[in-house]
Enzyme design. Structure first.
Site, mmCIF file in Angstrom:
data_model
loop_
_atom_site.group_PDB
_atom_site.id
_atom_site.type_symbol
_atom_site.label_atom_id
_atom_site.label_comp_id
_atom_site.label_asym_id
_atom_site.label_seq_id
_atom_site.Cartn_x
_atom_site.Cartn_y
_atom_site.Cartn_z
ATOM 1 N N ASP A 110 10.748 2.735 6.955
ATOM 2 C CA ASP A 110 10.400 1.348 6.886
ATOM 3 C C ASP A 110 11.705 0.459 6.796
ATOM 4 O O ASP A 110 12.591 0.632 5.861
ATOM 5 C CB ASP A 110 9.932 1.052 5.605
ATOM 6 C CG ASP A 110 9.394 -0.283 5.488
ATOM 7 O OD1 ASP A 110 10.111 -1.219 5.991
ATOM 8 O OD2 ASP A 110 8.092 -0.617 4.785
ATOM 9 N N HIS A 136 -13.696 1.369 8.587
ATOM 10 C CA HIS A 136 -12.932 0.616 8.037
ATOM 11 C C HIS A 136 -13.165 0.102 6.701
ATOM 12 O O HIS A 136 -13.478 -1.119 6.324
ATOM 13 C CB HIS A 136 -12.721 -0.709 9.131
ATOM 14 C CG HIS A 136 -11.709 -1.637 8.787
ATOM 15 N ND1 HIS A 136 -10.836 -2.394 9.717
ATOM 16 C CD2 HIS A 136 -10.846 -1.905 7.469
ATOM 17 C CE1 HIS A 136 -9.972 -2.980 9.247
ATOM 18 N NE2 HIS A 136 -9.907 -2.635 8.043
ATOM 19 N N ILE A 137 -13.209 1.201 5.852
ATOM 20 C CA ILE A 137 -13.398 1.072 4.350
ATOM 21 C C ILE A 137 -12.701 1.365 3.405
ATOM 22 O O ILE A 137 -12.873 1.499 2.030
ATOM 23 C CB ILE A 137 -14.999 1.745 4.120
ATOM 24 C CG1 ILE A 137 -14.995 3.309 4.487
ATOM 25 C CG2 ILE A 137 -16.015 0.976 4.502
ATOM 26 C CD1 ILE A 137 -14.238 4.092 3.783
ATOM 27 N N ALA A 138 -11.361 1.790 3.706
ATOM 28 C CA ALA A 138 -10.259 2.247 2.874
ATOM 29 C C ALA A 138 -10.135 1.003 1.855
ATOM 30 O O ALA A 138 -9.981 1.573 0.574
ATOM 31 C CB ALA A 138 -8.856 2.543 3.573
ATOM 32 N N GLY A 139 -10.036 0.047 2.193
ATOM 33 C CA GLY A 139 -9.677 -1.098 1.236
ATOM 34 C C GLY A 139 -10.818 -1.556 0.571
ATOM 35 O O GLY A 139 -10.759 -2.656 -0.379
ATOM 36 N N ILE A 186 0.765 -1.328 -0.069
ATOM 37 C CA ILE A 186 0.123 -0.100 -0.064
ATOM 38 C C ILE A 186 0.871 1.504 -0.045
ATOM 39 O O ILE A 186 0.743 2.151 -0.859
ATOM 40 C CB ILE A 186 -1.012 -0.138 1.250
ATOM 41 C CG1 ILE A 186 -1.926 -0.999 1.062
ATOM 42 C CG2 ILE A 186 -1.796 1.227 1.403
ATOM 43 C CD1 ILE A 186 -2.866 -1.389 2.173
ATOM 44 N N ASP A 202 -9.602 5.391 9.761
ATOM 45 C CA ASP A 202 -10.495 4.509 8.976
ATOM 46 C C ASP A 202 -10.465 3.159 9.816
ATOM 47 O O ASP A 202 -11.339 2.304 9.720
ATOM 48 C CB ASP A 202 -9.930 4.063 7.721
ATOM 49 C CG ASP A 202 -10.874 3.225 7.102
ATOM 50 O OD1 ASP A 202 -11.891 3.369 6.991
ATOM 51 O OD2 ASP A 202 -10.306 2.013 6.584
ATOM 52 N N ARG A 253 -4.044 -0.306 11.268
ATOM 53 C CA ARG A 253 -4.806 -0.895 12.411
ATOM 54 C C ARG A 253 -4.787 0.321 13.452
ATOM 55 O O ARG A 253 -3.863 0.967 13.927
ATOM 56 C CB ARG A 253 -4.218 -2.137 13.036
ATOM 57 C CG ARG A 253 -4.399 -3.270 11.982
ATOM 58 C CD ARG A 253 -5.858 -3.720 11.848
ATOM 59 N NE ARG A 253 -6.151 -4.873 11.077
ATOM 60 C CZ ARG A 253 -6.517 -4.734 9.770
ATOM 61 N NH1 ARG A 253 -6.625 -3.567 9.213
ATOM 62 N NH2 ARG A 253 -6.767 -5.926 9.211
ATOM 63 N N GLU A 276 -13.177 -2.056 17.060
ATOM 64 C CA GLU A 276 -14.363 -1.968 16.018
ATOM 65 C C GLU A 276 -15.637 -2.733 16.203
ATOM 66 O O GLU A 276 -15.519 -3.941 16.343
ATOM 67 C CB GLU A 276 -13.578 -2.178 14.650
ATOM 68 C CG GLU A 276 -12.482 -1.068 14.532
ATOM 69 C CD GLU A 276 -11.804 -1.521 12.970
ATOM 70 O OE1 GLU A 276 -12.407 -2.397 12.429
ATOM 71 O OE2 GLU A 276 -10.862 -0.663 12.859
ATOM 72 N N THR A 290 -5.305 4.114 7.979
ATOM 73 C CA THR A 290 -5.931 3.192 7.459
ATOM 74 C C THR A 290 -5.241 1.716 7.848
ATOM 75 O O THR A 290 -5.652 0.711 7.172
ATOM 76 C CB THR A 290 -6.012 3.157 5.723
ATOM 77 O OG1 THR A 290 -4.278 3.083 5.594
ATOM 78 C CG2 THR A 290 -6.383 4.390 5.454
#
Ligand code: NAD
Length: 315
Positions: free
Chosen positions: A170, A281-284, A151, A257, A233, A262, A231
């Site tokens: 990262d 929780h709709i980003a994906g 992502i 998100d 966790r 949840e 987005t």
């Protein structure tokens, strides 16, 4: 041979699958491990999303299980070590909803920069103050990414195309990565990402190392008008620290998100804040990604059941 699906599939069960296997789809099963154990007592495959908790105890009650298909990419609801020990393959929709999440992140940035909903309200209410509706440009601003896997990479490439500078933290990405070499993304430390970014977007998995990765210290060094987008966790950002930060610093803004619990409680204190946007929780989740994810996972589940090598195995 049966396949049990414990949550919504959001795509029709393909004909090839229902003609080959007995498929039990019950989107409410995830609430109750006893019901899963009984529905899947003879099952060779379980297909789940993020709400079904797969622990060692449940696995021990599923003696015929060969494969778990995860309709998504977060694996924090699955005891992967127990799966490994019990010889259960886990396949996930790696990259299957990455475009959807990347576009959601870009949408958040545009939403915050141009606030079209508020401008629409303004115009509908008979006002026409153009200066009050003046927004900002993304071009020239800095996006900080925490995690540049499937992502994060897609967000970086889209942001670079829009003229943003991109910095990223990262520790598992090499300087030879195409993001650095071809897209001039700067790999740096977490603190620096937090300090220099106008927008900060989180894309790491939830693990014991990333739990509360963003807490008081990271929030304290962010710019006074920085925008934080999560987005990934809920547990990755310390929610108590985030609430205090947003309350004390009204110029900062967050898009959440995902949440630690949840759905959140009905008296969720975040509901009272005006500098946050909350989505369920709709980003994906898009029509396109639902098809892609279902096809990818169901085909890989079938591969395992017919003793072929899975393409998207994570265990
Ligand atoms: P990915 O595995 O491709 O990338 C994760 C990146 O995080 C990797 O590059 C890895 O090196 C990095 N990372 C791991 N541990 C780290 C640490 N301690 N510090 C910094 N970086 C670390 O995963 P992805 O497909 O990009 O997805 C990321 C997360 O997004 C998923 O785990 C999931 O929780 C979440 N997600 C949410 C939605 C949604 O609808 N909101 C949809 C898809 C994924």
């Amino acid at each position: 041979m049966s396949i049990v699906i414990t949550e919504e599939l959001w795509w029709p069960i393909p004909q090839w699958m229902s003609s080959k296997y007995e498929v039990i789809l019950d989107p409410n099963l995830h609430h109750n491990p006893d019901k899963i154990a009984s529905a899947a007592a003879q099952a060779r495959a379980l297909v789940i999303r993020n709400k079904t908790r797969i622990d060692r105890q449940l696995l021990e009650r599923l003696p015929h299980l060969q494969v778990i298909g995860r309709l998504g990419v977060g694996l924090d609801n699955i005891d992967l070590q127990a799966c490994r020990e019990q010889g259960v393959v886990v396949v996930a929709a790696r990259g299957g909803n990455a475009n959807a999440v990347a576009e959601y992140v870009i949408a958040c940035m545009f939403h915050q920069a141009r606030f079209l909903g508020a401008c629409d309200n303004h115009a509908r209410n008979g006002a026409w103050d153009r200066q009050q509706c003046m927004g900002r440009e993304l071009n020239g601003r800095t996006l900080g990414l925490i995690g540049v896997g499937d992502i994060g990479q897609r967000v970086a490439i889209r942001a670079r195309a829009l003229g943003l500078k991109v910095v990223a933290y990262d520790p598992f990405v090499l300087k030879s990565n195409m993001l650095v070499q071809d897209f001039h993304v700067e790999l740096t430390e977490l603190q620096r990402v937090c300090q220099v970014s106008d927008y900060i977007s989180v894309h790491v998995p939830l693990t014991s190392e990333t739990h509360c990765l963003i807490s008081d210290m990271e929030l304290a060094v962010m710019k006074e008008d920085a925008v934080l987008i999560n987005t990934s966790r809920g547990g990755i950002i310390d929610e108590g620290a985030l609430f205090t930060w947003l309350k004390k610093r009204p110029e900062n803004f967050a898009f959440l998100d995902v949440r630690e619990t949840e759905p959140p409680a009905s008296d969720d204190p975040f509901n009272l804040l005006t500098n946050v946007i909350l989505t369920p929780h709709i980003a994906g989740i898009t029509h396109e990604s639902s098809q892609r994810v279902a096809e990818l996972v169901l085909e890989d589940v079938n591969r395992v059941l017919v003793c072929e090598k899975a393409l998207a195995a994570v265990v």
